[in-house]
Design a protein around this motif. Structure first.
Motif, PDB file in Angstrom:
ATOM      1  N   ARG A 122       3.694  -2.911   4.969  1.00  0.00           N
ATOM      2  CA  ARG A 122       4.050  -1.898   3.974  1.00  0.00           C
ATOM      3  C   ARG A 122       3.377  -2.195   2.635  1.00  0.00           C
ATOM      4  N   ASP A 123       3.424  -3.436   2.206  1.00  0.00           N
ATOM      5  CA  ASP A 123       2.830  -3.793   0.914  1.00  0.00           C
ATOM      6  C   ASP A 123       1.319  -3.542   0.902  1.00  0.00           C
ATOM      7  N   ILE A 124       0.660  -3.851   2.014  1.00  0.00           N
ATOM      8  CA  ILE A 124      -0.795  -3.638   2.070  1.00  0.00           C
ATOM      9  C   ILE A 124      -1.112  -2.157   2.190  1.00  0.00           C
ATOM     10  N   ALA A 125      -0.326  -1.422   2.983  1.00  0.00           N
ATOM     11  CA  ALA A 125      -0.528   0.029   3.077  1.00  0.00           C
ATOM     12  C   ALA A 125      -0.356   0.684   1.710  1.00  0.00           C
ATOM     13  N   ALA A 126       0.624   0.209   0.939  1.00  0.00           N
ATOM     14  CA  ALA A 126       0.832   0.740  -0.411  1.00  0.00           C
ATOM     15  C   ALA A 126      -0.385   0.477  -1.287  1.00  0.00           C
ATOM     16  N   ALA A 127      -0.947  -0.728  -1.185  1.00  0.00           N
ATOM     17  CA  ALA A 127      -2.138  -1.056  -1.973  1.00  0.00           C
ATOM     18  C   ALA A 127      -3.311  -0.167  -1.578  1.00  0.00           C
ATOM     19  N   ILE A 128      -3.463   0.091  -0.281  1.00  0.00           N
ATOM     20  CA  ILE A 128      -4.546   0.968   0.176  1.00  0.00           C
ATOM     21  C   ILE A 128      -4.339   2.386  -0.353  1.00  0.00           C
ATOM     22  N   ARG A 129      -3.108   2.856  -0.355  1.00  0.00           N
ATOM     23  CA  ARG A 129      -2.838   4.191  -0.891  1.00  0.00           C
ATOM     24  C   ARG A 129      -3.106   4.246  -2.400  1.00  0.00           C
ATOM     25  N   ARG A 130      -2.799   3.170  -3.117  1.00  0.00           N
ATOM     26  CA  ARG A 130      -3.054   3.141  -4.565  1.00  0.00           C
ATOM     27  C   ARG A 130      -4.548   3.209  -4.878  1.00  0.00           C
ATOM     28  N   HIS A 131      -5.330   2.420  -4.128  1.00  0.00           N
ATOM     29  CA  HIS A 131      -6.742   2.247  -4.477  1.00  0.00           C
ATOM     30  C   HIS A 131      -7.681   3.187  -3.718  1.00  0.00           C
ATOM     31  N   ARG A 132      -7.229   3.730  -2.592  1.00  0.00           N
ATOM     32  CA  ARG A 132      -7.971   4.741  -1.827  1.00  0.00           C
ATOM     33  C   ARG A 132      -9.405   4.288  -1.510  1.00  0.00           C
ATOM     34  N   PRO A 133      -9.544   3.140  -0.854  1.00  0.00           N
ATOM     35  CA  PRO A 133     -10.883   2.641  -0.522  1.00  0.00           C
ATOM     36  C   PRO A 133     -11.450   3.280   0.736  1.00  0.00           C
TER      37      PRO A 133
END
Length: 247
Positions: A105-116
């Protein structure tokens, strides 16, 4: 099987603009792939760092309460050397990271924040190329990154993230695993190597616990050796290697 019997390493994809690097500890990227990061940023690409821990259990002579802030400071300075401005910490516990829902969840949230478009992580396999056993933290984070790249695009997995205004992001096209024992792709190391040396040197407090050797001598030799290890598969050129997974 030796490198000479293996197929050539392919160049990394170049048609992307944003990347997110997610690893377990301060120094993982500097030992793993900062020469590639430096060259990508020279080309105008955007890269952010996310670390699962602050590396607080990494220095035997310093208690975690002292080591964590020191290693965070070193990581921020190290990232700045290669041009990375954004460094985030997820505050999982160093040395005992658990693969599971919380980490995904924490990594998915980071991916959603940064949209790489490209996500970078460190070796998730049980061993390194030499047969040396990998650490549980690297395995847990690397595997969670591979899973979270898909989780981030599925609105029905972790729907609570949408309530935090983190909309699904299904734009991750590749996950690149640095220092994998099964590399498939590579980036020339020459342009970014000097920045990589200076970047790893910012982890001086950590390095001084590993070796009695002069830190610059140690760092320069380590990065020269590591970027030469697979050069026979990349036209004889020093390279940062990755195992690339497409999505």
């Amino acid at each position: 099987m030796t490198d000479s019997n293996l197929p050539p390493l392919q160049p990394m994809p170049a048609d992307w603009q944003r990347a997110l690097a997610v690893v377990a500890h301060p120094d993982d990227l500097e030992y793993g792939c900062s020469a590639a990061v430096a060259s990508w940023i020279q080309d105008g690409r955007e890269i952010a760092y996310v670390l699962a821990t602050r590396g607080e259990a990494g220095i035997d002579t310093l208690a975690p309460a002292e080591s964590g802030p020191l290693r965070e400071k070193e990581q921020r300075a190290s990232a700045a050397v290669v041009g990375v401005r954004v460094v985030e910490f997820l505050d999982h516990r160093d040395g005992t990271i658990e693969y599971g829902i919380s980490l995904r969840r924490d990594i998915a949230a980071a991916i959603r924040r940064h949209r790489p478009e490209l996500v970078i992580t460190l070796n998730h396999h049980a061993t390194w190329g030499s047969g040396t056993w990998n650490t549980p933290d690297h395995v847990a984070v690397g595997r969670a990154v591979l899973d979270a790249a898909a989780d981030a695009g599925n609105r029905w997995i972790f729907p609570e993230l949408a309530e935090q205004e983190l909309a699904p992001w299904n734009g991750v096209r590749w996950v690149a695993v640095a220092n994998s024992p099964n590399p498939t792709h590579a980036v020339p190391a020459d342009r970014g190597l000097e920045q990589a040396v200076l970047s790893l040197l910012e982890h001086r407090a950590y390095i001084e616990t590993l070796t009695d050797e002069d830190p610059e001598t140690y760092v320069r030799r380590f990065l020269t050796d590591s970027t030469s290890a697979h050069s026979a598969r990349f036209g004889g050129k020093p390279a940062v290697v990755f195992e690339l997974f497409s999505r």
